[in-house]
Motif scaffolding. Structure first.
Motif: not given
Length: 289
Positions: A267-289
């Motif tokens: 999202f575009l941070d309305p305070f800094s006017q910078k695009q902030l991007t965050f990611t999260s790795s898959l939990p263990e339950e996905f490992n079998g796939f």
């Protein structure tokens, strides 16, 4: 709470117009205008009708929000992926509700964030969940630490300009690696499950096949709207219910809850006017796939 922006335009502009261009809603502006805060230009308190000149700083000052007595405090674990003066990005585990409800009054993400803010000595103790996830969906949630942040980002939420990506494992195989489901979703009185129906709200889900086996596929999905259970309803309607999704006919032999993970938010941070991007790795339950 205090926030400052530098006006970089070429012509004088009224405070209201400038703040609206940053995302501030009418309600918050009117609250400040009516005495629940103040506007400062060059560190001087000014009237709401004041014009800002090029390169002048505008500051707003708003009183802290007191705690909501109806929201209990929880000090259970909270995985914080990012934090600044305005935002918390929380990585939620499956099995934890986003907000209190009829069956869960404490231990939710909202309760835990309130406890976390208390521990940090925050003056603002009424957090606002900008995004929410179903109880058994894991991944990233955006939380505004105060109502100014909540107001400033509301336009992005309403106009679906916030990027939200998910990962899921579904039943079946796909002939094409990419697709878009554009089907309205409706609520039926007395039912938890949503349905595809002409009288529903428009819902658009885009997906990409990342991998697939004999009878399953792992998808990356992007929400272009934000309806309750949207991904779960759309994939089930397409004949590909999420693995572990008991509500929409998913295969319960491979997982005890739906394999759905909010893996990215931007999202575009309305305070800094910078695009902030965050990611999260898959939990263990996905490992079998």
């Amino acid at each position: 709470m205090e926030a400052t922006w530098q006006y970089t335009g070429q012509e004088p502009v009224k405070i209201k117009k400038f703040l609206q261009s940053l995302g501030m809603g009418h309600r918050l502006f009117n609250e400040i205008k009516k005495g629940q805060g103040q506007f400062l230009v060059d560190h001087r308190v000014v009237r709401p009708t004041t014009q800002i000149l090029p390169n002048q700083p505008l500051t707003i000052q708003v009183a802290p929000e007191t705690a909501d007595p109806t929201v209990a405090v929880s000090h259970e674990p909270l995985k914080v992926a990012y934090e600044d003066d305005n935002w918390l990005v929380v990585d939620k585990p499956a099995g934890v509700s986003s907000i209190p409800g009829p069956t869960t009054s404490n231990g939710t993400i909202l309760n835990r964030v309130k406890g976390y803010l208390e521990e940090q000595g925050s003056e603002d103790l009424r957090p606002h969940l900008i995004t929410r996830l179903d109880r058994f969906t894991s991944g990233l949630l955006l939380v505004a630490k105060h109502h100014v942040a909540s107001s400033m980002i509301s336009q992005q939420v309403q106009q679906h300009r916030m990027l939200k990506e998910y990962r899921a494992v579904v039943s079946g195989r796909f002939a094409d690696d990419h697709g878009v489901i554009d089907q309205p979703i409706a609520r039926r009185e007395g039912q938890v499950a949503r349905v595809i129906a002409p009288d529903g709200q428009r819902a658009v889900t885009e997906y990409w096949v990342e991998d697939q086996g004999v009878d399953w596929a792992r998808l990356r999905l992007q929400l272009h709207t934000g309806r309750t259970h949207q991904i779960r309803v759309h994939m089930a309607s397409a004949g590909h219910p999420l693995i572990g999704d008991h509500l929409y006919g998913g295969d319960m032999t491979r997982a005890d809850h739906q394999l759905l993970h909010a893996s990215k938010i931007s999202f575009l941070d309305p305070f800094s006017q910078k695009q902030l991007t965050f990611t999260s790795s898959l939990p263990e339950e996905f490992n079998g796939f």
